[in-house]
Design a protein around this motif. Structure first.
Motif, PDB file in Angstrom:
ATOM      1  N   UNK A 180      19.117  48.095  53.420  1.00  0.00           N
ATOM      2  CA  UNK A 180      19.112  48.623  54.789  1.00  0.00           C
ATOM      3  C   UNK A 180      17.728  48.351  55.376  1.00  0.00           C
ATOM      4  N   UNK A 181      17.605  47.241  56.048  1.00  0.00           N
ATOM      5  CA  UNK A 181      16.329  46.855  56.646  1.00  0.00           C
ATOM      6  C   UNK A 181      16.598  46.371  58.065  1.00  0.00           C
ATOM      7  N   UNK A 182      15.624  46.514  58.968  1.00  0.00           N
ATOM      8  CA  UNK A 182      15.865  46.174  60.372  1.00  0.00           C
ATOM      9  C   UNK A 182      16.422  44.768  60.567  1.00  0.00           C
ATOM     10  N   UNK A 183      17.494  44.669  61.345  1.00  0.00           N
ATOM     11  CA  UNK A 183      18.090  43.380  61.671  1.00  0.00           C
ATOM     12  C   UNK A 183      19.148  42.919  60.685  1.00  0.00           C
ATOM     13  N   UNK A 184      19.255  43.590  59.537  1.00  0.00           N
ATOM     14  CA  UNK A 184      20.268  43.181  58.558  1.00  0.00           C
ATOM     15  C   UNK A 184      21.656  43.594  59.041  1.00  0.00           C
ATOM     16  N   UNK A 185      22.651  42.854  58.592  1.00  0.00           N
ATOM     17  CA  UNK A 185      24.026  43.118  59.031  1.00  0.00           C
ATOM     18  C   UNK A 185      24.876  43.470  57.809  1.00  0.00           C
ATOM     19  N   UNK A 186      25.612  44.562  57.920  1.00  0.00           N
ATOM     20  CA  UNK A 186      26.535  44.959  56.846  1.00  0.00           C
ATOM     21  C   UNK A 186      27.960  44.703  57.323  1.00  0.00           C
ATOM     22  N   UNK A 187      28.832  44.413  56.364  1.00  0.00           N
ATOM     23  CA  UNK A 187      30.237  44.142  56.690  1.00  0.00           C
ATOM     24  C   UNK A 187      31.092  45.313  56.220  1.00  0.00           C
ATOM     25  N   UNK A 188      32.033  45.716  57.062  1.00  0.00           N
ATOM     26  CA  UNK A 188      32.966  46.783  56.704  1.00  0.00           C
ATOM     27  C   UNK A 188      34.363  46.198  56.596  1.00  0.00           C
TER      28      UNK A 188
END
Lengths: 119, 253
Positions: free
Chosen positions: B101-109
């Protein structure tokens, strides 16, 4: 909750605008300070509220959330919300969070007040 | 897993390193191969001002009474174990980026069990030692963001999740009213319970719901075009056609 590290003072501008000078940190902990400043600025039927971020030292996402709340409150009262004094970094944050699509950003106070007068 | 943002460069604002960089469109990288990132790649993020439905502020809190964990420790743990604490029912997956969890990172749900999966995601808008915020892309059911934070209150560490959102389009607004609000509230309450349990606390989360703006923004009804539920369904039902076209694609190459 930690104490807010911010001070906000309100003064009258021209053309029915009120100016809120913000000094310090805008975080979720400054909700009471911000809303009190807004109440004071809106008193007397202000047409527009100009937030002067010239003294802004720090802002987190909680602070951006508060600005959203303030915008909704101002819109409900049919008041415009404008921002001045944002440096390049904070302009980018407004762009990133897309607040710039709802809050008018101006280079300086004179430009913001001219926009209010011209509306 | 990296969980902190970089140090600000000299002359930069103190919070500069905590914000995501400006990005016109989202790019997915560093998520497991099995993650279906259909409705994330190339999408823009949407804030609560760009949504269609009523605007809500929902705050969920749990007091970590009896735990010695500091707010910084709570947030560090939360970031590192976000998918584990995430309180969605079985079959739903949160694919955090490898970099954390870092700024600009993208997680997929990937939501839903079985062959019919709804694919969407979130972008890490902001992350520091005591809070982090996830923002939704076009197509997500919600337009807005959720901030996870921790702070001390009356000598006790509190963990909080606070969201500002609107239903992103008319269909999402209907789904929210029927089941979405309820599911979402259960999800974040369960998340806070799991987080508290990690610190040895049997916490009972408190919830405060406020309708900030009851107006619907009809100018944003166009968000329906990106609706992830519709697009995921079309993707699933068109799977046989894609499968049949595969040999022809190979020949073309």
């Amino acid at each position: 909750m930690p104490q807010a590290r911010v001070s906000m003072s309100v003064r009258k501008g021209t053309g029915g605008a009120s100016i809120v000078d913000i000094e310090g940190e805008v975080t979720s902990f400054c909700e009471n300070v911000l809303m009190d400043a807004y109440t004071e600025a809106a008193a007397g039927g202000a047409r527009a509220i100009v937030l002067n971020f010239g003294g802004l030292e720090f802002m987190n996402s909680g602070g951006i959330g508060l600005l959203v709340m303030l915008l909704i409150r101002a819109n409900r009262q049919k008041q415009r919300l404008l921002a001045v004094g944002l440096n390049e970094h904070y302009r980018q944050i407004f762009e990133l969070t897309r607040l710039n699509e709802a809050i008018g950003i101006y280079d300086n106070e004179a430009a913001a007040l001219a926009a209010v007068a011209g509306a | 897993m990296t969980t902190s943002s970089r140090r600000p460069d000299e002359g930069e604002a103190r919070d500069a390193a905590h914000w995501a960089p400006i990005m016109e469109k989202l790019r997915v990288s560093g998520v497991p191969e099995e993650a279906l990132s259909l409705n994330v790649e190339g999408r823009r993020v949407l804030g609560p001002l760009q949504g269609f439905g009523k605007m809500w502020q929902k705050t969920y809190r749990v007091r970590l009474s009896g735990s010695a964990a500091t707010p910084t420790e709570v947030i560090k743990t939360w970031k590192e174990n976000f998918p584990k604490f995430w309180g969605a029912p079985r079959g739903n997956r949160f694919y955090a980026p490898i970099t954390g969890i870092a700024p600009g990172e993208v997680a997929v749900l990937n939501l839903g069990a079985g062959p019919m999966k709804l694919s969407t995601g979130v972008m890490v808008l902001y992350a520091d030692d005591e809070s982090f915020t996830l923002m939704t892309p076009q197509g997500h059911m919600l337009a807005g963001w959720i901030t996870f934070s921790s702070f001390e209150e009356e000598g006790c560490t509190v963990a909080q999740a606070q969201e500002y959102f609107r239903g992103q389009d008319p269909l999402s607004e209907i789904a929210l009213a029927l089941v979405g609000h309820n599911m979402q509230e259960k999800l974040w309450e369960q998340t806070l319970r799991s987080l508290a349990a990690h610190f040895g606390v049997e916490g009972q989360p408190q919830m405060l719901v406020t309708c900030v703006d009851p107006k619907r923004q009809w100018s944003e009804a166009k968000n329906l075009w990106h609706n992830a539920a519709i697009r995921s369904m079309l993707y699933t039902v068109s799977a046989p056609a894609r499968w049949m076209a595969r040999p022809f694609k190979r020949l073309k190459r």
